[in-house]
Design an enzyme around this catalytic site. Structure first.
Site, PDB file in Angstrom:
ATOM      1  N   PRO A   1       4.317  50.607   9.990  1.00  0.00           N
ATOM      2  CA  PRO A   1       4.568  51.860   9.286  1.00  0.00           C
ATOM      3  C   PRO A   1       5.001  52.996  10.208  1.00  0.00           C
ATOM      4  O   PRO A   1       4.545  54.129  10.081  1.00  0.00           O
ATOM      5  CB  PRO A   1       3.207  52.156   8.630  1.00  0.00           C
ATOM      6  CG  PRO A   1       2.221  51.586   9.600  1.00  0.00           C
ATOM      7  CD  PRO A   1       2.886  50.442  10.315  1.00  0.00           C
ATOM      8  N   GLY A   2       5.868  52.698  11.184  1.00  0.00           N
ATOM      9  CA  GLY A   2       6.436  53.760  12.033  1.00  0.00           C
ATOM     10  C   GLY A   2       7.613  54.405  11.314  1.00  0.00           C
ATOM     11  O   GLY A   2       7.785  54.235  10.094  1.00  0.00           O
TER      12      GLY A   2
ATOM     13  N   LEU B   1      10.950  53.890  11.412  1.00  0.00           N
ATOM     14  CA  LEU B   1      11.934  52.995  10.789  1.00  0.00           C
ATOM     15  C   LEU B   1      11.302  52.196   9.645  1.00  0.00           C
ATOM     16  O   LEU B   1      11.899  52.046   8.574  1.00  0.00           O
ATOM     17  CB  LEU B   1      12.516  52.047  11.852  1.00  0.00           C
ATOM     18  CG  LEU B   1      13.599  51.110  11.334  1.00  0.00           C
ATOM     19  CD1 LEU B   1      14.829  51.884  10.865  1.00  0.00           C
ATOM     20  CD2 LEU B   1      14.006  50.106  12.421  1.00  0.00           C
ATOM     21  N   GLY B   2      10.088  51.695   9.866  1.00  0.00           N
ATOM     22  CA  GLY B   2       9.411  50.907   8.838  1.00  0.00           C
ATOM     23  C   GLY B   2       9.223  51.712   7.551  1.00  0.00           C
ATOM     24  O   GLY B   2       9.486  51.240   6.448  1.00  0.00           O
TER      25      GLY B   2
ATOM     26  N   ASN C   1      13.979  48.071  19.241  1.00  0.00           N
ATOM     27  CA  ASN C   1      14.686  48.441  20.462  1.00  0.00           C
ATOM     28  C   ASN C   1      14.468  47.421  21.560  1.00  0.00           C
ATOM     29  O   ASN C   1      13.382  46.855  21.671  1.00  0.00           O
ATOM     30  CB  ASN C   1      14.110  49.760  21.008  1.00  0.00           C
ATOM     31  CG  ASN C   1      14.887  50.954  20.526  1.00  0.00           C
ATOM     32  OD1 ASN C   1      16.011  50.850  20.043  1.00  0.00           O
ATOM     33  ND2 ASN C   1      14.261  52.125  20.664  1.00  0.00           N
TER      34      ASN C   1
ATOM     35  N   LYS D   1      23.413  48.668  22.831  1.00  0.00           N
ATOM     36  CA  LYS D   1      22.436  49.735  22.568  1.00  0.00           C
ATOM     37  C   LYS D   1      21.502  49.882  23.771  1.00  0.00           C
ATOM     38  O   LYS D   1      21.155  50.996  24.172  1.00  0.00           O
ATOM     39  CB  LYS D   1      21.651  49.458  21.289  1.00  0.00           C
ATOM     40  CG  LYS D   1      20.694  50.612  20.989  1.00  0.00           C
ATOM     41  CD  LYS D   1      20.200  50.692  19.585  1.00  0.00           C
ATOM     42  CE  LYS D   1      19.416  51.991  19.387  1.00  0.00           C
ATOM     43  NZ  LYS D   1      18.180  51.774  18.646  1.00  0.00           N
TER      44      LYS D   1
ATOM     45  N   ASN E   1      18.032  64.965  24.225  1.00  0.00           N
ATOM     46  CA  ASN E   1      19.119  64.138  24.764  1.00  0.00           C
ATOM     47  C   ASN E   1      20.308  64.952  25.290  1.00  0.00           C
ATOM     48  O   ASN E   1      20.872  64.645  26.339  1.00  0.00           O
ATOM     49  CB  ASN E   1      19.634  63.179  23.689  1.00  0.00           C
ATOM     50  CG  ASN E   1      18.554  62.223  23.222  1.00  0.00           C
ATOM     51  OD1 ASN E   1      17.491  62.154  23.814  1.00  0.00           O
ATOM     52  ND2 ASN E   1      18.818  61.491  22.154  1.00  0.00           N
TER      53      ASN E   1
ATOM     54  N   ASN F   1      18.063  65.657  19.495  1.00  0.00           N
ATOM     55  CA  ASN F   1      17.028  64.618  19.345  1.00  0.00           C
ATOM     56  C   ASN F   1      16.105  64.541  20.541  1.00  0.00           C
ATOM     57  O   ASN F   1      16.556  64.613  21.685  1.00  0.00           O
ATOM     58  CB  ASN F   1      17.698  63.237  19.332  1.00  0.00           C
ATOM     59  CG  ASN F   1      17.954  62.732  17.957  1.00  0.00           C
ATOM     60  OD1 ASN F   1      18.199  63.535  17.060  1.00  0.00           O
ATOM     61  ND2 ASN F   1      17.909  61.416  17.817  1.00  0.00           N
TER      62      ASN F   1
ATOM     63  N   SER G   1      14.321  61.744  22.423  1.00  0.00           N
ATOM     64  CA  SER G   1      14.437  60.279  22.439  1.00  0.00           C
ATOM     65  C   SER G   1      13.088  59.671  22.052  1.00  0.00           C
ATOM     66  O   SER G   1      12.042  60.313  22.164  1.00  0.00           O
ATOM     67  CB  SER G   1      14.847  59.784  23.820  1.00  0.00           C
ATOM     68  OG  SER G   1      13.750  59.880  24.707  1.00  0.00           O
TER      69      SER G   1
HETATM   70  O1  PAF Z   1      15.579  55.518  21.390  1.00  0.00           O
HETATM   71  C1  PAF Z   1      16.187  56.524  21.005  1.00  0.00           C
HETATM   72  O2  PAF Z   1      15.695  57.647  21.000  1.00  0.00           O
HETATM   73  C2  PAF Z   1      17.603  56.354  20.449  1.00  0.00           C
HETATM   74  O3  PAF Z   1      17.953  54.991  20.529  1.00  0.00           O
HETATM   75  C3  PAF Z   1      18.681  57.211  21.108  1.00  0.00           C
HETATM   76  C4  PAF Z   1      20.047  56.647  20.737  1.00  0.00           C
HETATM   77  C5  PAF Z   1      18.547  57.282  22.597  1.00  0.00           C
HETATM   78  C6  PAF Z   1      18.698  58.586  20.490  1.00  0.00           C
HETATM   79  O4  PAF Z   1      17.568  59.348  20.741  1.00  0.00           O
END
Ligand code: PAF
Length: 310
Positions: free
Chosen positions: A8-9, A11-12, A103, A187, A205, A254, A256
């Protein structure tokens, strides 16, 4: 098709919410009974950057409550894969599929150790989703999900296409890929540059583009990863430095995922990212000094938390 989303993070929660809204038979699966109870009560809260807010009451349960599914999506952090994969034998129906959308590298191998590789799918998601709090996420941006059968998998092209359709019905852009391992590495090349630098320097970022020394280190880590991928026989598309620059610009605001982990005092995914590049480089006789050092620094950063001043 009966679906489970494991973990439940950010993405989940997003996947369970979108599949549920699209009318799919989906359950979000967790291993902590108290959290299951809280999430059932409060639902999944999805915020958008435009100020939208929805509460989605997707079914949530422990693995044994949910039972065998046709497709189980593994969406836990890479450092939880080993533990989470133990739920898979109970969640995968006979002939059911497991899809990792995590990831880094090493997840497929960890899952295959428990359920074998024949019914495995790999995916790479480029969605902008951040966990704000338990069950509360920000869906910052749509992005494509690539899916494919990795080496050792016997999942057919038709089955991959059916899974991709399922994602599209949930308003998620999804493309089947035959070179999914190369996509995973593409990625990874970006993550090994951006994630440790943003986590160590505690910057969003986009700031990497304003710090020439930091960007130089990120580029060096990315180029080492690209070289290891090539030595492993993979063909990655595009120029990694241009892509690094573009991702930093596109996700400028963002934090990361690794910075979020460090700030929250959670373990980081360094073992699935830079440490994997270093280990695979070593086994191919290719030196990866920058990834070696970033791995050590991130491990040290996690260990130093209890001793930090200020
Ligand atoms: O892990 C992350 O945070 C993302 O994959 C990325 C693309 C670096 C953006 O924050």
């Amino acid at each position: 098709m009966k679906l489970a989303v494991l973990g439940p993070g950010a993405l989940g929660c997003l996947l369970a919410a979108l599949f549920h809204e699209a009318g799919a038979d989906v359950s979000l699966v967790d291993y902590r009974p108290e959290r299951v109870a809280r999430l059932r009560l409060q639902g999944i809260q999805v915020h958008t950057l435009e100020g939208g807010h929805r509460v989605i009451k997707a079914p949530i349960g422990l693995g044994p409550e949910v039972g065998p599914c046709d497709l189980t999506i593994v969406a836990v952090k890479a450092y939880q894969t080993e533990t989470a994969a133990r739920a898979l034998p109970g969640l995968m129906s006979r002939g059911g599929l497991a899809l990792t959308l995590q990831n880094g590298l090493g997840n497929l191998e960890a899952i295959a150790r428990i359920v074998g590789s024949q019914r495995l799918l790999a995916g790479v998601g480029l969605l902008g989703v951040t966990r704000q709090d338990e069950g509360r996420i920000i869906y910052a941006g749509k992005g494509v999900i690539y899916l494919g059968a990795p080496a050792g998998s016997r999942v057919s092209g038709m089955e991959v296409a059916a899974v991709a359709d399922l994602f599209r019905r949930a308003d998620l852009e999804c493309q089947p890929r035959e070179d999914i391992e190369a996509v995973l590495w593409e990625k990874l090349v970006i993550n090994v540059g951006i994630n440790p630098l943003t986590a160590l320097l505690r910057v969003p970022n986009g700031v990497l583009l304003q710090l020439p020394e930091a960007f130089e280190v990120a580029v060096a880590a990315a180029l080492e990863a690209q070289a290891v991928a090539q030595a492993a026989g993979l063909t990655l598309s595009g120029d990694p430095v241009a892509r690094l620059r573009q991702v930093c610009a596109n996700t400028a605001a963002n934090r990361s995922s690794m910075l979020q982990d460090i700030l929250a005092g959670r373990p980081t995914e360094i073992e699935a990212l830079n440490a994997q590049v270093a280990a695979r480089g070593r086994s191919l006789g290719l030196p990866t000094p920058v990834n070696d050092l970033l791995t050590l620094l991130l491990r040290a950063a996690a260990q130093s938390a209890p001793f930090q001043v200020g």
